[in-house]
Design a protein around this motif. Structure first.
Motif, PDB file in Angstrom:
ATOM      1  N   ASP A 156      27.948 -19.696  94.086  1.00  0.00           N
ATOM      2  CA  ASP A 156      28.763 -19.798  95.295  1.00  0.00           C
ATOM      3  C   ASP A 156      30.217 -19.505  94.920  1.00  0.00           C
ATOM      4  O   ASP A 156      31.076 -20.387  94.937  1.00  0.00           O
ATOM      5  N   ARG A 159      33.602 -20.748  96.516  1.00  0.00           N
ATOM      6  CA  ARG A 159      34.071 -22.142  96.429  1.00  0.00           C
ATOM      7  C   ARG A 159      33.991 -22.679  95.004  1.00  0.00           C
ATOM      8  O   ARG A 159      34.118 -23.888  94.797  1.00  0.00           O
ATOM      9  N   SER A 160      33.795 -21.790  94.051  1.00  0.00           N
ATOM     10  CA  SER A 160      33.683 -22.218  92.657  1.00  0.00           C
ATOM     11  C   SER A 160      35.056 -22.267  91.989  1.00  0.00           C
ATOM     12  O   SER A 160      35.974 -21.535  92.361  1.00  0.00           O
ATOM     13  N   VAL A 325      27.808 -27.251  96.334  1.00  0.00           N
ATOM     14  CA  VAL A 325      28.828 -26.354  96.865  1.00  0.00           C
ATOM     15  C   VAL A 325      29.745 -25.919  95.727  1.00  0.00           C
ATOM     16  O   VAL A 325      30.267 -26.746  94.965  1.00  0.00           O
ATOM     17  N   THR A 328      25.555 -23.347  92.146  1.00  0.00           N
ATOM     18  CA  THR A 328      24.547 -22.364  92.535  1.00  0.00           C
ATOM     19  C   THR A 328      23.681 -22.972  93.626  1.00  0.00           C
ATOM     20  O   THR A 328      23.282 -24.140  93.541  1.00  0.00           O
ATOM     21  N   ILE A 448      25.625 -14.248  98.999  1.00  0.00           N
ATOM     22  CA  ILE A 448      26.581 -15.347  98.835  1.00  0.00           C
ATOM     23  C   ILE A 448      26.897 -16.040 100.157  1.00  0.00           C
ATOM     24  O   ILE A 448      27.586 -17.056 100.167  1.00  0.00           O
ATOM     25  N   ARG A 449      26.394 -15.491 101.255  1.00  0.00           N
ATOM     26  CA  ARG A 449      26.582 -16.107 102.567  1.00  0.00           C
ATOM     27  C   ARG A 449      25.336 -15.813 103.398  1.00  0.00           C
ATOM     28  O   ARG A 449      24.709 -14.770 103.253  1.00  0.00           O
ATOM     29  N   PRO A 524      28.119 -20.523 105.521  1.00  0.00           N
ATOM     30  CA  PRO A 524      28.112 -20.554 104.053  1.00  0.00           C
ATOM     31  C   PRO A 524      26.836 -21.179 103.521  1.00  0.00           C
ATOM     32  O   PRO A 524      26.084 -21.842 104.254  1.00  0.00           O
ATOM     33  N   LEU A 525      26.586 -20.956 102.247  1.00  0.00           N
ATOM     34  CA  LEU A 525      25.453 -21.607 101.598  1.00  0.00           C
ATOM     35  C   LEU A 525      25.657 -23.118 101.628  1.00  0.00           C
ATOM     36  O   LEU A 525      26.784 -23.613 101.662  1.00  0.00           O
TER      37      LEU A 525
END
Length: 699
Positions: A156, A159-160, A325, A328, A448-449, A524-525
């Protein structure tokens, strides 16, 4: 008057949104779509090649048949009828048929909706694909740990705060088993919020040049690095599985003891990365920040590829980053194939060289040529190649060249006469890329989304042309009819797609997705692993016995003496996508990219200078290639890009033949593979390099 069509680029996994301006059938421009929900306006040079593919004068438009060594245009009905009759005759003789699925087939959802009918009609026993040249270790690990071959947890990045990339180059690939368009900007955004990206690779790649730190690693030794990181997490008391304890099975407790006996100094000496660096990586991954470790080609296409991918998953679990979040997470796309298709399979089958892994019903490509060269009744005698060029992409391409010549029937589904399809008896060419629709069937579950995006065809089919799915479906019907079997009605891909969308959790209809030319953003994931697991007990199976046994095999190998030979690795360029974009004038322009990268110290020791010709030799073959001296590769390592080698006789790619290069896979070896997955070893190939001396004519 021109019109602009919003579309998704089908060339690579990134599936970027593009704006295609056309007037009648003329393509005026292809630009990035700033309103696309996933790619945000990003575009790479590959998208511009769509125009070259669509209008390429080398492209075939009608079926061709080889007659006395020459290609002869024939009609579709004749092609289907003759192929069916020949196949049925061979099957009556007990001849074994096979199929190869190439990389481009994964980018054409229509093929996926029809191919099983063709496999049934042909009676395919041996199925091969590009997967065992690339990604099968991922699927083996996902199957055993998460219960589905395609249930992948992706970084992700948006946001990483810390991203460790080992053996991956998403700046060139836009992601791989990770759909991440606009990667460079996403890295810069991460760095702007004080995040860091660290890259480990034997070459200073395009991704490494964006990184906050880059570490060279000896090719093929990443297993030692990964064990060192994991051991450091455990030894420092940093392991934190609190987010996942409820879904980790009891085998989790077997992992720490299994790596306890490894010596950190020995691991560091093996891979060339210091103990302190491994410990720092572990500290950063397990710190109170969202972080992720991601590994791709460099850690997959080697002897311990499956073990490497397992260790990466275990590190993300131990450091508290799986299903988090910024760590992964598993995507939940508009079309969720995880919910709609079977779990897949991992088993062992008999081949001409003995028991080998079979994943998703596919046999390893390292056995492909052998099965055509064997001398018994199990020899493959007929072959159907669907959108692929394995002569350039699979190990020991020269051996495969010889094997293809032994076939009694070969049919290629291809736009071109390539290094592979030149061996065919029939070539069945699909229409151009803008004459068919597109949906990112396999890549939404890697994005990624969460999103959905559909692209209708821009152009009508020209007279006499067919889409890939029509060719496959109609050939299957002809074979079944001639064989006296039931002939199914054709269900068009759009109808299949609509049904799959409506059956997915998002509950979209194709009409809704088609009405949103910039795609539909589904958010988002999010942490959802507990819901997504497909194991029967709904637990993560942390330590399959095969993985623990492979750890022991790796430990025994640490004492092996290392050869003084150079180690060959591949590479990818943002203007390349395997072998199938080299006929684009836009992408091939500029300096030759098929060079032998070699470190200055290694070049000096061999008397080599920039632009010299060098002979590079492996166990199976030798090729001559132009030298490029650079410290972008570490000492002891040389690099050749993947996908070249267009100088073979009979190839109908006029642009590619201007800069044919050499095939790295004329040097790779079918005898080397990862025993858990059968994946070919294409990395860390032992080679020698010597200057090509000018030939002096005898007086």
């Amino acid at each position: 008057m021109s019109t602009i069509h919003a579309r998704t680029c089908h060339i690579c996994e990134a599936n970027c949104g593009v704006l295609v301006e056309v007037e009648d059938r003329a393509i005026l421009s292809i630009k990035g779509n700033p309103d696309h929900v996933l790619s945000r306006g990003h575009i790479c040079p590959k998208a511009t090649a769509i125009a070259d593919l669509q209008d390429d004068p080398d492209r075939l438009h009608k079926p061709v048949k080889k007659v006395n060594g020459e290609w002869q245009e024939i009609g579709w009905e004749q092609a289907f009828s003759e192929i069916a009759a020949r196949l049925i005759d061979l099957k009556g003789q007990g001849a074994k048929p096979a199929m190869y699925m190439g990389n481009p087939s994964a980018h054409d959802y229509g093929i996926s909706t029809q191919i099983s009918t063709l496999r049934h009609a042909i009676g395919v026993k041996n199925l091969y694909s590009a997967s065992t040249l690339d990604q099968i270790p991922h699927h083996v690990v996902q199957y055993h740990m998460y219960g589905h071959v395609s249930l992948a947890a992706v970084p992700d990045i948006d946001r990483s705060q810390y991203l460790l990339i080992i053996g991956g180059n998403p700046a060139a690939s836009n992601g791989s088993i990770w759909t991440v368009p606009d990667f460079k900007k996403r890295v810069k955004e991460m760095q702007a919020r004080d995040g860091r990206m660290v890259v480990v690779d034997p070459r200073r790649t395009e991704t490494a040049k964006l990184a906050d730190a880059h570490h060279f690693v000896q090719p093929g030794t990443d297993t030692a690095l990964l064990i060192g990181i994991l051991k450091s997490v455990f030894d420092s008391g940093l392991a934190d599985t609190s987010r996942l304890d409820a879904i980790l099975d009891d085998s989790w407790r077997a992992i720490e003891p299994a790596i306890a006996g490894f010596d950190m100094d020995q691991l560091a000496a093996h891979c060339g990365i210091s103990v302190e660096t491994m410990q720092d990586m572990a500290t950063q991954l397990a710190a109170d920040q969202p972080a992720a470790i991601y590994g791709r080609m460099g850690v997959s296409v080697c002897e311990f590829g499956t073990l490497n991918q397992w260790l990466i998953q275990v590190i993300n679990i131990a450091a508290g980053n799986l299903d988090r979040v910024g760590g992964t997470m598993v995507p939940e796309p508009g079309l969720d194939t995880i919910n709609l298709v079977g779990r897949g399979s991992v088993r062992t089958v008999e081949t001409g060289r003995g028991p080998m892994p079979s994943v998703m019903g596919e046999l390893p490509m390292v056995t492909f040529a052998d099965e055509m060269l064997r001398e018994d009744e199990e020899r493959i005698r007929s072959l159907f190649v669907v959108t692929g060029n394995p002569v350039l992409s699979s190990p020991d391409g020269a051996k495969l060249d010889r094997a293809l010549e032994k076939l009694d029937l070969m049919v290629s589904f291809d736009m071109y006469v390539t290094e592979t399809s030149r061996h065919a008896d029939y070539i069945l060419p699909p229409c151009g890329p803008l004459e068919k629709d597109h949906y990112p069937f396999f890549f939404g579950p890697l994005a990624i989304r969460n999103y959905a995006s559909y692209s209708p065809a821009i152009f009508e089919l020209q007279d006499g042309e067919k889409t890939d799915w029509e060719i496959i479906a109609e050939l299957a019907r002809e074979i079944l009819a001639q064989d006296g079997q039931d002939v199914p009605n054709i269900r068009e891909p759009r109808d299949v797609l609509d049904g799959m969308l409506q059956s997915s959790p998002a509950g979209l209809t194709l009409a809704e997705v088609e009405a949103a030319p910039n795609g539909i953003d589904l958010g988002p994931l999010r942490p959802c692993m507990a819901e997504r697991l497909r194991t029967e007990d709904k637990l993560i199976h942390c330590a399959h016995t095969d993985f623990l046994a492979e750890l022991e095999r790796f430990a025994a190998s640490l004492d092996d003496e290392r050869s003084d030979n150079l180690r060959l690795i591949g590479r990818r360029h943002v203007r390349q996508n395997n072998s199938w974009l080299h006929n684009s004038k836009r992408l091939l322009k500029g300096a030759d990219r098929c060079t032998l990268m070699i470190h200055p110290d290694d070049a000096k020791a061999r008397g080599l200078h920039d632009s010299d010709m060098a002979t590079i030799t492996s166990r199976v073959n030798s090729v001559d290639i132009v030298v490029e001296i650079t410290d972008d590769v570490m000492p002891g390592v040389v690099s050749i890009p993947h996908g070249f080698g267009h100088g073979r006789k009979g190839v109908g790619l006029s642009v590619a033949r201007e800069k044919p290069g050499v095939s790295i896979n004329d040097l790779t070896d079918t005898e080397r593979f990862d025993p858990l997955s059968g994946n070919a070893v294409l990395n860390a190939v032992l080679v020698t390099v010597a200057r090509v001396e000018e030939m002096v004519a005898a007086e």
